[in-house]
Enzyme design. Structure first.
Site, PDB file in Angstrom:
ATOM      1  N   ASP A  65     -29.252 -47.691  10.602  1.00  0.00           N
ATOM      2  CA  ASP A  65     -29.803 -47.664  11.972  1.00  0.00           C
ATOM      3  C   ASP A  65     -29.087 -47.942  13.193  1.00  0.00           C
ATOM      4  O   ASP A  65     -29.472 -47.875  14.167  1.00  0.00           O
ATOM      5  CB  ASP A  65     -31.374 -48.493  12.176  1.00  0.00           C
ATOM      6  N   SER A  66     -27.937 -48.373  12.841  1.00  0.00           N
ATOM      7  CA  SER A  66     -26.893 -48.597  14.068  1.00  0.00           C
ATOM      8  C   SER A  66     -26.684 -47.428  14.766  1.00  0.00           C
ATOM      9  O   SER A  66     -26.131 -47.244  15.866  1.00  0.00           O
ATOM     10  CB  SER A  66     -25.477 -49.154  13.420  1.00  0.00           C
ATOM     11  N   ASP A 104     -31.281 -46.534   5.790  1.00  0.00           N
ATOM     12  CA  ASP A 104     -31.960 -47.904   6.556  1.00  0.00           C
ATOM     13  C   ASP A 104     -33.577 -47.438   6.791  1.00  0.00           C
ATOM     14  O   ASP A 104     -33.791 -46.466   7.415  1.00  0.00           O
ATOM     15  CB  ASP A 104     -31.125 -48.085   7.909  1.00  0.00           C
ATOM     16  N   LYS A 132     -32.436 -49.687   2.626  1.00  0.00           N
ATOM     17  CA  LYS A 132     -31.955 -51.007   2.929  1.00  0.00           C
ATOM     18  C   LYS A 132     -32.931 -51.626   3.996  1.00  0.00           C
ATOM     19  O   LYS A 132     -33.466 -50.977   4.791  1.00  0.00           O
ATOM     20  CB  LYS A 132     -30.512 -50.950   3.403  1.00  0.00           C
ATOM     21  N   GLU A 134     -34.178 -55.472   6.238  1.00  0.00           N
ATOM     22  CA  GLU A 134     -33.704 -56.527   6.691  1.00  0.00           C
ATOM     23  C   GLU A 134     -34.817 -57.506   6.495  1.00  0.00           C
ATOM     24  O   GLU A 134     -35.915 -57.489   7.071  1.00  0.00           O
ATOM     25  CB  GLU A 134     -33.184 -56.308   8.447  1.00  0.00           C
ATOM     26  N   GLU A 201     -24.540 -60.249   6.612  1.00  0.00           N
ATOM     27  CA  GLU A 201     -23.878 -59.710   7.913  1.00  0.00           C
ATOM     28  C   GLU A 201     -23.730 -60.954   8.901  1.00  0.00           C
ATOM     29  O   GLU A 201     -24.491 -61.726   8.920  1.00  0.00           O
ATOM     30  CB  GLU A 201     -24.683 -58.662   8.870  1.00  0.00           C
TER      31      GLU A 201
HETATM   32  O1  KIV Z   1     -26.820 -50.149  10.603  1.00  0.00           O
HETATM   33  C1  KIV Z   1     -25.932 -50.218   9.998  1.00  0.00           C
HETATM   34  O2  KIV Z   1     -24.852 -49.491  10.156  1.00  0.00           O
HETATM   35  C2  KIV Z   1     -25.693 -51.414   9.360  1.00  0.00           C
HETATM   36  C3  KIV Z   1     -24.438 -52.145   8.762  1.00  0.00           C
HETATM   37  C4  KIV Z   1     -23.708 -52.483  10.096  1.00  0.00           C
HETATM   38  C5  KIV Z   1     -24.504 -53.103   7.729  1.00  0.00           C
HETATM   39  O3  KIV Z   1     -26.880 -52.071   8.948  1.00  0.00           O
END
Ligand code: KIV
Length: 282
Positions: A65-66, A104, A132, A134, A201
């Site tokens: 989600d970056s 994510d 994934k 968090e 992280e």
């Molecule tokens: O969203 C993402 O790209 C991430 C990585 C930085 C681990 O969670």
């Protein structure tokens, strides 16, 4: 060359890596952990880069989600929606048939186990092999439900960017003993609850090493030192596209002739234990 196909690195160098020949699964990653071979993860968002990753031997592709910041121009990951994620997971899945694809779940889409079940189904149906999420201990029940229903989960602890407002900024976590003890306890609980991977992280390298020793599932680090089982970087950082790059990242294009070369160099340096170096570590 046909428009849109992916060139090989301009010159083969000692960092040349091999394309994936077999599909990567959770089982592959467990075997790599056992054998002590590091595996490589890149967070990327489109079919072209996803295909290049497969050709460079990147075992896991994260559709992170970056993308809220790297692709969509937001200041954080908070505005990212399921629709954004599904659009990019579909693109990545079209471009890459060999790496394990991890998607994510964005902010507040897994706040309850029911939401998590519903939204995980959507992202898996878009082409992700794994999700994934968090969070720490509060995620245990959700991970148990997902795992029992056949959804592989990577739990993400430490600096969890969806909580940036709660942390008061993007800060290294686990620096004091109380935080460190909590992160270790969270890691153990999440493993017991059925998590298949653990991503850490921005935590001190010594703590990441301790957690990696304490649990049996493979660990992935970003800003967590060299002793995790795998490393992840965001493609924009690998290619030097970030205006103020984080300390834990590295612009591999500076030492390469072209983009495939930079990706290969990242893969080779992770495999050889050269990246991350001391200067990328907390
Ligand atoms: O969203 C993402 O790209 C991430 C990585 C930085 C681990 O969670």
């Amino acid at each position: 060359m046909t428009y849109g196909t992916i060139p090989s690195a301009a010159h083969s160098t000692s960092t040349a890596t091999s394309a994936l020949t077999k599909s990567v699964t959770i089982y592959t990653l467990q075997k790599l952990k056992k054998s002590g071979e590091k595996f490589v993860v890149i967070s990327l968002y489109d079919a072209h880069m996803a295909n290049m990753a497969q050709r460079c031997g990147v075992e896991v592709v994260l559709v992170g989600d970056s993308l809220g910041m790297t692709v969509l121009g937001y200041d954080s990951t908070i505005p990212v929606t399921m629709e954004h994620m599904i659009y990019h997971v579909e693109a990545v899945a079209r471009g890459n048939k060999k790496s394990l694809i991890m998607g994510d779940l964005p902010f507040m889409t897994y706040a309850t186990p029911e939401d998590a079940l519903h939204n995980c189904a959507r992202i898996m149906q878009a082409g992700a092999h794994m999700v994934k999420l968090e969070g720490g201990a509060w995620l245990a029940e959700t991970i148990r439900m997902l795992s029992d229903r056949g959804v592989p989960v990577c739990a993400h602890i430490g600096l969890t960017p969806q909580s940036v407002n709660k942390f008061g900024g993007f800060r290294v976590q686990g620096r004091n003993q109380e935080q460190a003890d909590r992160l270790l306890a969270d890691a153990e609980l999440l493993e017991q609850s059925g998590a298949d991977l653990l991503l850490m992280e921005c935590i001190p390298a010594t703590l990441a090493a301790q957690i990696t020793q304490a649990i049996n599932i493979p660990t992935i680090g970003i800003g967590a030192g060299k002793d995790t089982d795998a490393q992840v970087l965001v493609i924009n950082d690998i290619l030097g596209l970030t205006e103020q790059p984080p300390k834990f990242s590295k612009n591999f294009l500076l030492e390469s002739n072209d983009i495939p070369g930079a990706m290969q160099k990242y893969v080779a340096h992770v495999k050889a234990g050269i990246f991350p170096a001391e200067e990328n570590t907390f």
